[in-house]
Scaffold this motif. Structure first.
Motif, PDB file in Angstrom:
ATOM      1  N   MET C 251       0.836  -1.202   0.000  1.00 33.68           N
ATOM      2  CA  MET C 251       0.000   0.000   0.000  1.00 33.68           C
ATOM      3  C   MET C 251       0.867   1.247   0.000  1.00 33.68           C
ATOM      4  SD  MET C 251      -2.832  -1.045   2.837  1.00 33.68           S
ATOM      5  CE  MET C 251      -3.940  -2.438   2.614  1.00 33.68           C
ATOM      6  N   VAL C 252       1.871   1.250   0.887  1.00 41.74           N
ATOM      7  CA  VAL C 252       2.730   2.427   0.991  1.00 41.74           C
ATOM      8  C   VAL C 252       3.543   2.601  -0.281  1.00 41.74           C
ATOM      9  CG1 VAL C 252       4.435   3.591   2.412  1.00 41.74           C
ATOM     10  CG2 VAL C 252       2.858   1.998   3.447  1.00 41.74           C
ATOM     11  N   MET C 253       4.017   1.480  -0.841  1.00 38.51           N
ATOM     12  CA  MET C 253       4.854   1.572  -2.033  1.00 38.51           C
ATOM     13  C   MET C 253       4.076   2.090  -3.237  1.00 38.51           C
ATOM     14  SD  MET C 253       7.468  -1.582  -2.262  1.00 38.51           S
ATOM     15  CE  MET C 253       8.608  -0.820  -3.401  1.00 38.51           C
ATOM     16  N   VAL C 254       2.831   1.648  -3.370  1.00 40.31           N
ATOM     17  CA  VAL C 254       2.025   2.092  -4.504  1.00 40.31           C
ATOM     18  C   VAL C 254       1.896   3.618  -4.499  1.00 40.31           C
ATOM     19  CG1 VAL C 254      -0.316   2.132  -5.428  1.00 40.31           C
ATOM     20  CG2 VAL C 254       0.756  -0.039  -4.850  1.00 40.31           C
ATOM     21  N   GLY C 255       1.629   4.172  -3.320  1.00 41.67           N
ATOM     22  CA  GLY C 255       1.468   5.616  -3.247  1.00 41.67           C
ATOM     23  C   GLY C 255       2.804   6.338  -3.303  1.00 41.67           C
ATOM     24  N   GLY C 256       3.784   5.773  -2.683  1.00 39.00           N
ATOM     25  CA  GLY C 256       5.096   6.409  -2.610  1.00 39.00           C
ATOM     26  C   GLY C 256       5.553   6.453  -1.168  1.00 39.00           C
ATOM     27  N   MET C 257       6.637   5.721  -0.886  1.00 39.80           N
ATOM     28  CA  MET C 257       7.078   5.564   0.486  1.00 39.80           C
ATOM     29  C   MET C 257       7.559   6.861   1.122  1.00 39.80           C
ATOM     30  SD  MET C 257       9.065   2.210   1.412  1.00 39.80           S
ATOM     31  CE  MET C 257       7.971   0.863   1.755  1.00 39.80           C
ATOM     32  N   GLN C 258       8.227   7.673   0.291  1.00 38.69           N
ATOM     33  CA  GLN C 258       8.832   8.866   0.878  1.00 38.69           C
ATOM     34  C   GLN C 258       7.889  10.040   0.849  1.00 38.69           C
ATOM     35  OE1 GLN C 258      12.879   9.755   0.310  1.00 38.69           O
ATOM     36  NE2 GLN C 258      13.342   7.762  -0.520  1.00 38.69           N
ATOM     37  N   SER C 259       6.630   9.772   1.131  1.00 39.54           N
ATOM     38  CA  SER C 259       5.642  10.839   1.165  1.00 39.54           C
ATOM     39  C   SER C 259       4.461  10.358   1.986  1.00 39.54           C
ATOM     40  CB  SER C 259       5.190  11.164  -0.258  1.00 39.54           C
ATOM     41  OG  SER C 259       3.928  11.776  -0.232  1.00 39.54           O
ATOM     42  N   LEU C 260       4.072  11.156   2.987  1.00 42.55           N
ATOM     43  CA  LEU C 260       2.917  10.770   3.801  1.00 42.55           C
ATOM     44  C   LEU C 260       1.663  10.761   2.945  1.00 42.55           C
ATOM     45  CD1 LEU C 260       3.623  12.730   7.090  1.00 42.55           C
ATOM     46  CD2 LEU C 260       3.981  10.306   6.640  1.00 42.55           C
ATOM     47  N   TRP C 261       1.579  11.732   1.994  1.00 46.71           N
ATOM     48  CA  TRP C 261       0.416  11.749   1.107  1.00 46.71           C
ATOM     49  C   TRP C 261       0.409  10.487   0.254  1.00 46.71           C
ATOM     50  CZ3 TRP C 261      -2.831  14.668   3.056  1.00 46.71           C
ATOM     51  CH2 TRP C 261      -2.520  15.930   3.558  1.00 46.71           C
ATOM     52  N   GLY C 262       1.584  10.055  -0.161  1.00 49.74           N
ATOM     53  CA  GLY C 262       1.684   8.829  -0.941  1.00 49.74           C
ATOM     54  C   GLY C 262       1.164   7.643  -0.146  1.00 49.74           C
ATOM     55  N   ALA C 263       1.536   7.583   1.141  1.00 48.84           N
ATOM     56  CA  ALA C 263       1.077   6.478   1.987  1.00 48.84           C
ATOM     57  C   ALA C 263      -0.448   6.478   2.058  1.00 48.84           C
ATOM     58  CB  ALA C 263       1.687   6.588   3.373  1.00 48.84           C
ATOM     59  N   LEU C 264      -1.009   7.682   2.241  1.00 50.42           N
ATOM     60  CA  LEU C 264      -2.470   7.777   2.351  1.00 50.42           C
ATOM     61  C   LEU C 264      -3.140   7.371   1.043  1.00 50.42           C
ATOM     62  CD1 LEU C 264      -4.380  10.478   4.219  1.00 50.42           C
ATOM     63  CD2 LEU C 264      -5.116   9.994   1.917  1.00 50.42           C
ATOM     64  N   LEU C 265      -2.644   7.942  -0.051  1.00 42.83           N
ATOM     65  CA  LEU C 265      -3.218   7.654  -1.366  1.00 42.83           C
ATOM     66  C   LEU C 265      -3.137   6.162  -1.684  1.00 42.83           C
ATOM     67  CD1 LEU C 265      -4.190   8.789  -4.177  1.00 42.83           C
ATOM     68  CD2 LEU C 265      -1.774   8.770  -4.827  1.00 42.83           C
ATOM     69  N   GLY C 266      -1.935   5.589  -1.495  1.00 44.52           N
ATOM     70  CA  GLY C 266      -1.733   4.181  -1.813  1.00 44.52           C
ATOM     71  C   GLY C 266      -2.626   3.275  -0.977  1.00 44.52           C
ATOM     72  N   PRO C 301       9.340   2.536  -8.288  1.00 45.02           N
ATOM     73  CA  PRO C 301       9.783   2.337  -6.899  1.00 45.02           C
ATOM     74  C   PRO C 301       9.443   3.512  -5.994  1.00 45.02           C
ATOM     75  CG  PRO C 301      11.654   2.703  -8.356  1.00 45.02           C
ATOM     76  CD  PRO C 301      10.454   2.541  -9.230  1.00 45.02           C
ATOM     77  N   LYS C 302       9.215   4.699  -6.559  1.00 47.06           N
ATOM     78  CA  LYS C 302       8.874   5.837  -5.709  1.00 47.06           C
ATOM     79  C   LYS C 302       7.379   6.105  -5.681  1.00 47.06           C
ATOM     80  CE  LYS C 302      13.279   7.834  -5.441  1.00 47.06           C
ATOM     81  NZ  LYS C 302      14.218   8.899  -5.619  1.00 47.06           N
ATOM     82  N   GLY C 303       6.611   5.209  -6.268  1.00 44.44           N
ATOM     83  CA  GLY C 303       5.174   5.276  -6.126  1.00 44.44           C
ATOM     84  C   GLY C 303       4.497   6.309  -7.004  1.00 44.44           C
ATOM     85  N   LEU C 304       3.168   6.357  -6.863  1.00 43.25           N
ATOM     86  CA  LEU C 304       2.370   7.247  -7.711  1.00 43.25           C
ATOM     87  C   LEU C 304       2.743   8.719  -7.546  1.00 43.25           C
ATOM     88  CD1 LEU C 304      -1.124   5.529  -7.351  1.00 43.25           C
ATOM     89  CD2 LEU C 304       0.295   5.653  -9.403  1.00 43.25           C
ATOM     90  N   VAL C 305       3.092   9.121  -6.312  1.00 44.54           N
ATOM     91  CA  VAL C 305       3.377  10.548  -6.128  1.00 44.54           C
ATOM     92  C   VAL C 305       4.582  10.996  -6.955  1.00 44.54           C
ATOM     93  CG1 VAL C 305       2.337  10.876  -3.866  1.00 44.54           C
ATOM     94  CG2 VAL C 305       4.695  10.084  -4.033  1.00 44.54           C
ATOM     95  N   SER C 306       5.441  10.049  -7.320  1.00 47.24           N
ATOM     96  CA  SER C 306       6.603  10.454  -8.109  1.00 47.24           C
ATOM     97  C   SER C 306       6.195  10.843  -9.527  1.00 47.24           C
ATOM     98  CB  SER C 306       7.642   9.329  -8.153  1.00 47.24           C
ATOM     99  OG  SER C 306       7.142   8.226  -8.869  1.00 47.24           O
TER     100      SER C 306
END
Lengths: 261, 300, 317
Positions: C251-266, C301-306
């Motif tokens: 879940m976290v990887m899909v959104g983007g690990m290095q971003s709290l918004w990414g974690a939420l989105l993912g 690897p950096k998720g959707l936010v990238s």
């Protein structure tokens, strides 16, 4: 400046028979030396002489196999690096070790770490004390960026700077910890002539603020120009010490360098 | 309890512990081969064991091959799976971070496990022993014939590998690529091929372990993870990268597990090996036989 | 928080606030509120993972175990001992913190693959304990009849009530995490990720910070576990196994690990994908998860936010 180098100052850092072994390899064979307070101390020697190992021992990244390291009279050998940083020794690295994806500004702000205190709760819940502290950290970090002349690049990622400026940024980060002794590991490595000259000026200005500077350096012009004392090590042994002029004509030093080439 | 049965039980637990321990050792050796060349810990290692067992089932039951032929067929096919894993996945992940690499091998393990469930379903399968006949009775303890086979297979693997890495040019080249990839490349060693070979070889060895254990303990699609973890425990305990250490450590783990199942609680027998793994990682990450100095130089 | 983060925060909060009004009247999607309750619960776990793995760079394959520790502590204390759920929740968090601390001190001296294996092994051990301690946990068949939650004396019955409760907690946790990141602690965590020995030499007690952020992530997972328990009111060890740890990481990887918004989105995205579409694969769902995991790790690897272009590339929070 001449006066400082001649006065019998109290050593800020004292090495007593410092030895470092890695398995069967001995990198330091019992170095004893005192760095007088307030000077610019150069450490030179051929490649593999053990200079960086010595810095690692002083900054706590390695703990010496035997011997004592005294900082302002207090033994620090074997302490963890962050404790040593708190006590007032900071350093730069031979191979630039910046936090590359963080901004230039954030890199220097991190240097304020040992002088600040908010923890997880205080920061997570944004206590007023933490907000005040963050404002102070920002101001102070800006001061150090100004001091080294990187204020214009503050918002860039550190990794985006050219090598010369990365080296300067590392110095700013080290200064931000308010060290009374700062170790510079080959600060001129990879710098061009103009940059090296500016670096020399910067090191002098650091020294003028009262911070003792120790530097490992291969650029002999720089060493001869700015340092008050020079320590020469060779194969992990103390080979010679003296003022730059004394070292220049020292037969053992000449032999060590020529013998290598 | 009278002393005779106590002694016999003790012997029985020892034998079954050693048998399963040797399997862990084979799994550990699989980790070691890949680690030696790439410094990657392959989280899919356990799945190779499972695949080996299930492929052997396929070859004996569906294709009706004799067990000995099925053994080699399963080893070769699983080796191909390792080959494909390197070729299709690992090669693309060359520049990935450690975290990505870990996730990638875990993803492969999930895919292998899922595929196995797809083909074989959720039931456990059995395989005839390599040779039929009654177990040998030694001092009141039964030694299954298959256990002898397991020891033989492992001994053969260890001897061949030692010979391979110590004597053959290929094996030495593999070790060199592990030691210093760029230097190895400069002297003309095809490092990529070595990595490919390491995955193929370790998959094949995992499969050999899987085929050997299936007649004793059955095999099903989801056995890989636990076998992999325990094998990793053996690899760490024995000192990562060391074959002999892995062998000894595997047997230590097997014995601990067997005695726990026998004398304490069978529910917790899996936990015993894992607790030993954690203790090894926490307090002796260089392994029982590794030196701390050498471990320092490796990047974990 | 940067002005940009505040803007996203307000927009997200408005979206979450109005979401039930839009979906509830439409019969076909009215159960989305229920899905979003789960998404919110998982987000709490995943924000911890983002801090621990994305920012501080420390790998944990045991987050489902801490989720389970919270869930079972709440379940056991309320169902077997009649404790108030609100009192059981901090008890679970405390236990998770304690366990994380004891395991974390030796484990976090390890790096990379070793740390991953150690936490993975620990997670499996917790799962074994949950399945074996039948007298306490009900064993493999689990627990039922766990009481729900009461808020100021009112029994929280409707999904809507749960929805707002859980998402309020999510936003509070989000603020907490953002404030940590934009402070000396956050900078220290990122510094540890990038250059551990330089961070240490600059005065960051790296060992202590690593354990602290591990404990924080465990506490968040445990809190989420407690909410989960009282929402579904029954427990089964299979919700806390290795696969769930991997799912959280996915879940976290899909959104983007290095971003709290990414974690939420993912987390929201993957919870919907999991609940709405993947179940048609039934048992083979796991294959789909493996495939997504592999593709994301290899190609995104950096998720959707990238994928979102940003003006100031430097401000990577």
């Amino acid at each position: 400046m001449e006066e400082i180098s001649k006065s019998p100052a109290v050593p800020i850092l004292e090495l007593r028979e410092v030895q470092m072994q890695f398995g069967g390899v001995t990198a330091l064979r019992g170095i004893s030396y005192g760095i007088p307070s307030g000077i610019i101390q150069a450490v030179i020697g051929p490649n593999g002489a053990g200079k960086t190992t010595l810095f690692h021992c002083v900054s706590g990244l390695l703990s010496p196999t035997s011997g004592e390291i005294l900082f302002r009279g207090r033994p620090i050998g074997g302490l963890l690096p962050h404790r040593i940083a708190e006590l007032g020794i900071s350093r730069t690295f031979q191979h630039v070790a910046l936090f590359k994806s963080m901004t230039v500004f954030e890199n220097v702000m991190l240097g304020r770490h040992p002088r600040t205190r908010s923890g997880f709760w205080a920061t997570g819940l944004r206590f007023p004390s933490m907000r005040r502290e963050e404002r102070r950290i920002a101001q102070e970090a800006m001061y150090y960026l100004d001091f080294v002349g990187l204020a214009d690049e503050a918002e860039l990622p550190a990794g985006a700077l050219p090598l010369g400026k990365q080296k300067i940024l590392e110095i700013a980060r080290a200064l931000a910890t308010e060290p009374s002794l700062v170790l510079l590991d080959e600060p001129a490595g990879g710098l061009n002539m103009r940059e090296t000259e500016e670096l020399g000026d910067l090191i002098r200005r650091i020294s003028e603020t009262g911070t003792t500077v120790a530097l490992v350096e291969h650029d002999m012009n720089l060493v001869m120009e700015i340092s008050h004392r020079v320590l020469v090590i060779h194969y992990g042994e103390h080979l010679a010490t003296g003022t730059p002029d004394e070292i220049k004509d020292h037969p053992a030093v000449i032999e060590a360098y020529l013998g290598e080439g | 309890m009278d002393s005779f049965t106590f002694g016999a039980a003790l012997l029985q637990y020892t034998i079954s512990g050693l048998t399963i321990g040797v399997i862990y050792a084979l799994v550990a050796i699989g980790y070691n081969i890949i680690y030696n060349v790439t410094e990657i810990i392959n989280f899919a290692q356990g799945e190779f064991v499972m695949l080996g067992g299930l492929f052997a089932v396929f070859f004996t039951q569906t294709i009706q091959l004799p067990v000995s032929a099925a053994f080699f067929a399963a080893v070769i096919v699983t080796g191909c799976v390792g080959f494909a894993m390197e070729r299709l996945v690992i090669r693309r992940a060359r520049s990935s971070t450690v975290l990505s690499l870990i996730i990638i091998t875990i993803a492969v393990s999930i895919l292998l496990k899922g595929s196995a469930m797809f083909w074989w379903g959720k039931n456990p399968y059995s395989l005839p022993a390599f040779s039929s006949g009654r177990p040998f009775i030694i001092a009141g303890a039964a030694v299954q014939r298959q256990a002898i086979w397991i020891f033989a297979v492992s001994a053969l693997v260890v001897i061949c590998l030692t010979f391979f890495f110590r004597r053959s040019a290929y094996g030495k080249a593999m070790l060199a690529s592990a030691d210093n990839p760029s230097a190895a490349r400069m002297v003309g060693i095809p490092v990529r091929q070595m990595i490919l070979l390491s995955f193929t070889l370790s998959a094949a060895i995992g499969a050999a372990a899987g085929v050997s254990i299936t007649p004793i303990s059955l095999m099903e699609y989801d056995r890989g993870a636990l076998l992999g973890l325990k094998g990793f425990g053996a690899a760490v305990l024995g000192g990562l990268g060391q074959f002999f250490g892995a062998l000894v450590a595997g047997m230590v783990l097997g014995l601990a597990e067997s005695f726990c199942a026998g004398y304490l609680s069978s529910g917790y027998k899996d936990a015993v090996a894992l607790v030993l793994l954690l203790l090894a990682l926490f307090f002796k990450p260089e392994g029982l036989f590794g030196s701390r100095e050498a471990a320092k130089l490796k990047k974990f | 928080m940067t002005p940009r983060d505040w803007r996203i925060f307000v927009i997200t909060a408005l979206f979450i606030g109005f979401f039930p009004w839009v979906v509830q009247p439409v019969k076909a999607i009215s159960h989305y509120v229920d899905v979003m309750v789960f998404a919110g619960i998982f987000t709490i776990v995943c924000l911890g993972i983002s801090l621990l793995m994305g920012y501080a760079g420390q790998i944990s394959m045991a987050q489902a175990a801490f989720f389970g520790i919270g869930a079972y502590t709440s379940g056991i204390l309320t169902a077997r001992f009649g404790l108030n759920p609100w009192a059981a929740m901090p008890a679970g968090a405390l236990l998770a913190a304690l366990v994380a601390w004891v395991v974390g001190i030796p484990a976090l001296r390890l790096k990379g693959h070793y740390l991953a294996m150690a936490t993975l092994g620990f997670g499996v051990i917790v799962h074994i304990v949950l399945s074996e301690e039948v007298a306490w946990t009900g064993g493999p068949s689990g627990m039922v009849d766990i009481p729900g939650l009461q808020v100021v004396g009112l029994k929280l019955k409707s999904e809507l009530g749960w929805y707002y409760l859980v998402w309020t907690v999510v936003f509070l946790v989000l603020l907490f995490c953002f404030h940590i990141l934009h402070s000396r602690v956050g900078r220290a965590l990122r510094a540890i990720h990038e250059e551990e020995s330089a961070a240490e030499a600059m005065g960051v007690p790296t060992a202590r910070y690593k354990v602290q952020v591990f404990v924080l992530s465990a506490v968040l997972a445990s809190l989420a576990g407690s909410f989960y328990t009282h929402y579904v009111t029954c427990l089964n060890p299979s919700s806390f196994n290795l696969m769930w740890s991997i799912r959280f990481i996915l879940m976290v990887m899909v959104g983007g690990m290095q971003s709290l918004w990414g974690a939420l989105l993912g987390t929201v995205l993957m919870t919907f994908v999991g609940n709405e579409w993947l179940h048609v694969f039934a048992d083979f769902e796991v294959l789909v998860y493996g495939a997504i995991l592999l593709l994301v790790a290899l190609f995104l690897p950096k998720g959707l936010v990238s994928l979102v272009p940003r003006r100031a590339a430097a401000r990577s929070i």
